[in-house]
Structure formats: C-alpha cells, structure tokens
Design a protein around this motif. Structure first.
Motif, PDB file in Angstrom:
ATOM      1  N   VAL A  14       0.858  -1.193   0.000  1.00 47.41           N
ATOM      2  CA  VAL A  14       0.000   0.000   0.000  1.00 47.41           C
ATOM      3  C   VAL A  14       0.889   1.235   0.000  1.00 47.41           C
ATOM      4  O   VAL A  14       1.607   1.494   0.987  1.00 47.41           O
ATOM      5  CB  VAL A  14      -0.917   0.039   1.252  1.00 47.41           C
ATOM      6  CG1 VAL A  14      -1.812   1.279   1.222  1.00 47.41           C
ATOM      7  CG2 VAL A  14      -1.758  -1.228   1.363  1.00 47.41           C
ATOM      8  N   GLY A  17       0.839   4.406   2.836  1.00 46.99           N
ATOM      9  CA  GLY A  17       0.164   3.653   3.898  1.00 46.99           C
ATOM     10  C   GLY A  17       0.534   4.078   5.308  1.00 46.99           C
ATOM     11  O   GLY A  17       0.053   3.498   6.285  1.00 46.99           O
ATOM     12  N   GLY A  22      -4.579   5.556   3.613  1.00 46.25           N
ATOM     13  CA  GLY A  22      -3.675   4.424   3.385  1.00 46.25           C
ATOM     14  C   GLY A  22      -3.553   3.546   4.616  1.00 46.25           C
ATOM     15  O   GLY A  22      -3.594   2.309   4.524  1.00 46.25           O
ATOM     16  N   ILE A  25      -6.570   1.472   4.962  1.00 51.61           N
ATOM     17  CA  ILE A  25      -6.557   0.388   3.957  1.00 51.61           C
ATOM     18  C   ILE A  25      -5.647  -0.739   4.432  1.00 51.61           C
ATOM     19  O   ILE A  25      -5.994  -1.927   4.310  1.00 51.61           O
ATOM     20  CB  ILE A  25      -6.115   0.927   2.577  1.00 51.61           C
ATOM     21  CG1 ILE A  25      -7.178   1.872   2.015  1.00 51.61           C
ATOM     22  CG2 ILE A  25      -5.829  -0.221   1.608  1.00 51.61           C
ATOM     23  CD1 ILE A  25      -6.743   2.683   0.793  1.00 51.61           C
ATOM     24  N   VAL A  26      -4.501  -0.384   5.003  1.00 52.11           N
ATOM     25  CA  VAL A  26      -3.590  -1.402   5.549  1.00 52.11           C
ATOM     26  C   VAL A  26      -4.331  -2.227   6.604  1.00 52.11           C
ATOM     27  O   VAL A  26      -4.300  -3.463   6.587  1.00 52.11           O
ATOM     28  CB  VAL A  26      -2.326  -0.736   6.160  1.00 52.11           C
ATOM     29  CG1 VAL A  26      -1.485  -1.754   6.915  1.00 52.11           C
ATOM     30  CG2 VAL A  26      -1.499  -0.061   5.064  1.00 52.11           C
ATOM     31  N   VAL A  36       0.754  -7.465   4.673  1.00 45.26           N
ATOM     32  CA  VAL A  36       0.755  -6.129   4.073  1.00 45.26           C
ATOM     33  C   VAL A  36       2.089  -5.412   4.284  1.00 45.26           C
ATOM     34  O   VAL A  36       2.662  -5.447   5.375  1.00 45.26           O
ATOM     35  CB  VAL A  36      -0.389  -5.273   4.665  1.00 45.26           C
ATOM     36  CG1 VAL A  36      -0.474  -3.929   3.946  1.00 45.26           C
ATOM     37  CG2 VAL A  36      -1.726  -6.007   4.574  1.00 45.26           C
ATOM     38  N   VAL A  86      -2.030  -1.430  -3.784  1.00 38.42           N
ATOM     39  CA  VAL A  86      -2.941  -0.298  -3.615  1.00 38.42           C
ATOM     40  C   VAL A  86      -2.099   0.969  -3.772  1.00 38.42           C
ATOM     41  O   VAL A  86      -1.241   1.270  -2.933  1.00 38.42           O
ATOM     42  CB  VAL A  86      -3.630  -0.330  -2.232  1.00 38.42           C
ATOM     43  CG1 VAL A  86      -4.613   0.830  -2.121  1.00 38.42           C
ATOM     44  CG2 VAL A  86      -4.342  -1.660  -2.013  1.00 38.42           C
ATOM     45  N   ASN A  88      -1.919   4.514  -3.541  1.00 39.73           N
ATOM     46  CA  ASN A  88      -2.752   5.452  -2.784  1.00 39.73           C
ATOM     47  C   ASN A  88      -2.043   6.764  -2.437  1.00 39.73           C
ATOM     48  O   ASN A  88      -2.697   7.731  -2.068  1.00 39.73           O
ATOM     49  CB  ASN A  88      -3.215   4.716  -1.513  1.00 39.73           C
ATOM     50  CG  ASN A  88      -3.758   5.627  -0.449  1.00 39.73           C
ATOM     51  OD1 ASN A  88      -4.899   6.059  -0.537  1.00 39.73           O
ATOM     52  ND2 ASN A  88      -2.943   5.951   0.556  1.00 39.73           N
ATOM     53  N   THR A 138      -6.100   4.765  -5.786  1.00 39.12           N
ATOM     54  CA  THR A 138      -6.965   5.741  -5.120  1.00 39.12           C
ATOM     55  C   THR A 138      -7.187   6.910  -6.064  1.00 39.12           C
ATOM     56  O   THR A 138      -6.256   7.666  -6.376  1.00 39.12           O
ATOM     57  CB  THR A 138      -6.347   6.227  -3.794  1.00 39.12           C
ATOM     58  OG1 THR A 138      -6.107   5.092  -2.957  1.00 39.12           O
ATOM     59  CG2 THR A 138      -7.305   7.174  -3.082  1.00 39.12           C
TER      60      THR A 138
END
Ligand SMILES: NC(=O)c1ccc[n+]([C@@H]2O[C@H](COP(=O)([O-])OP(=O)(O)OC[C@H]3O[C@@H](n4cnc5c(N)ncnc54)[C@H](O)[C@@H]3O)[C@@H](O)[C@H]2O)c1
Length: 250
Positions: A14, A17, A22, A25-26, A36, A86, A88, A138
């Motif tokens: 991510v 993150g 972020g 999301i993690v 992750v 991801v 982001n 994102t």
C-alpha cells in the motif's frame, strides 16, 4: 475465513500507507488476512504505523520510478509473490489556477499521476509475470467533479487521469489475469483535509454539498478497496467505485 472476501495468504503493498486513508486500507487488508507492506516516503511514520499494525515497511518515493520498482521487487522477492497493490500516495495543492506556478503543477501531477503510473507499472510487471494480481488505485470524486469553493485544478486533473489510466490498464491486462480498479473517495478526515476542515467556509461547503451531511472517516473507505482487491470482485476491472456520501449525485 473461506469467503470470496478473504485475502488469506495474499501479499499486498500500500503506497502512502503511513497514515490517513492508506493506514485504514492497511488495517482493512490485514483484517481480511493479507500480509501487508506499507510503502511510503515518510520512513519514520511508515515504520511506526507498520509496527503498530503488524505490517512490514518498505521505503519509496512514488515520483521516483526506480525507487518504486525496487520497493515492489523487494516485497515480491521476500514474499515470493505480489498479489495486491494499492496505489494510494497523494498530495493536494489549493490555489487559483491563474497563479499556479510550474513547480506546483508538476509536484501534484508527479505524485498523483506519474506516481500512480509508476506504481501500476512496477506492480503490473510482477503480476503479469505471475499471471495474477489485483491493483486498486486511489482516485477521488475530484476526478469526476470540480471541488468548491477551493480551487485545485492540478489535483482534479491528476485524479481524472488516475481514473482513466485505471481503465486503460484494465483493458490491456485483463486477459493476462491482472485486474485494475480504482476507489474514489469524497471528503475524508485526514491530514490532507485538515486545513479545509479548519476553514469555516470550506467546511460548510463540503458538508452542505454532501447528501449524508458529513465527511467520511478513513475506515469507511477501506472496505471498498478490500472488496476490489479480493476474489469477490473477480469480474470487476476498470471499475471506479465512488465512496463519497452522495457528493456526486448533486
Ligand atoms: N482525504 C480526502 O478527503 C481524500 C479524498 C479523495 C481522495 N483522497 C486521496 O486518498 C489518498 C490518501 O490521502 P490522505 O487523505 O490519506 O492523505 P494524507 O496526506 O493523510 O496521507 C498521504 C500519505 O501519502 C504519503 N506520500 C505522499 N507523497 C508520497 C510520495 N511521493 N511517495 C510515497 N508516499 C507519499 C505521505 O507520506 C502520507 O503517508 C490520496 O491519493 C488522496 O488524493 C483523499
């Protein structure tokens, strides 16, 4: 959890993150069972967040394509694969377009659009080689509408670019097992929006412009990303999932 939403055994990275959306999301990916890796240019915050949540950390500045490629390759080499990326990391710049200087324009485009492309390319190369993967970028409702009252044309243009880049890559890579989607949040309470939330005029316009009458918490964005990352979204590619409390319906 034997569910199509499960990310058990999946390896994820991510960008951005270390905090905000972020970080949420993690947390969401970890809750769904993924391993992750936070990838952020802020090494101190990134490591602290990773330690707190039980994630790993890898440093990269997404504006530097070699740095992102090296970070993603390291994750894949250490974990044996890369299943979810991801992308982001993002920044904002507010100011009248007639006064925007070249440096501000380039800075926003370089993080928010170049950085997403470099991250997609780095992840895509690894995923195409393994024949599977899910990329979630994102975007923003700013890629669909133009925000008010604050002017932010570079940000809005970059986010429209992210949404269309997502669709372009989805078309190219679908037949080779790689899905590419985006999530477009409305206003979310993070460091990025703190200045706006502290400004009475901006805050009022943001809240009055949102049918749900409030901004989101970062944890309200994460489930949309988990969904698109998972097998539950096995037939979704090129989709932009808008999570904006209804902002774009008015
Ligand atoms: N907050 C909102 O209202 C909102 C709304 C729509 C979309 N978004 C998007 O969500 C994403 C996250 O935003 P946020 O609100 O959590 O912001 P934030 O400022 O709280 O966090 C951004 C993170 O990205 C990292 N980052 C910035 N530039 C980087 C770079 N060059 N390389 C690597 N990492 C970098 C920062 O260190 C930070 O950890 C951004 O893409 C943003 O445009 C935010």
């Amino acid at each position: 959890m034997s569910s199509v939403f499960s990310l058990d055994g999946r390896v994820a990275v991510v960008t951005g993150g270390a905090r905000g959306i972020g970080e949420a999301i993690v947390t969401g990916l970890l809750d769904a069972g993924a391993r992750v890796h936070i990838c952020d240019r802020d090494e101190e915050a990134g490591r602290a967040t990773a330690d707190r949540l039980g994630a790993a950390f890898v440093a990269a500045d997404v504006t530097d394509s070699a740095s992102v490629a090296a970070a993603f390759e390291r994750v894949a080499a250490e974990s044996g694969r890369l299943d979810i990326a991801v992308n982001n990391a993002g920044i904002v710049h507010n100011g009248p377009s007639e006064d925007l200087d070249d440096t501000d324009w380039r800075r926003v485009l370089s993080v928010n659009l170049d950085g997403v492309y470099y991250s997609c390319r780095a992840a895509g190369r690894l995923m195409l080689a393994q024949g599977s993967g899910s990329i979630v970028n994102t975007g923003s409702m700013s890629g669909h509408i133009s925000n008010r009252p604050q002017p932010q044309s570079a940000y809005n243009a970059a986010k429209a670019g992210v949404i269309h880049l997502t669709k372009s890559l989805a078309g190219e890579w679908a037949s080779r097992g790689v899905r590419v989607n985006s999530v477009s949040p409305g206003y979310v309470g993070t460091e990025m929006t703190q200045r706006g939330m502290d400004n009475v005029e901006w805050r009022r316009a943001w809240i009055e412009g949102t049918p749900m009458g409030r901004v989101a918490e970062p944890r309200e964005i994460a489930p949309a990303v988990v969904f698109l990352a998972s097998d539950a979204a096995s037939y979704c590619t090129g989709t932009d999932l808008v999570v904006d409390g209804g902002y774009t319906v008015w």
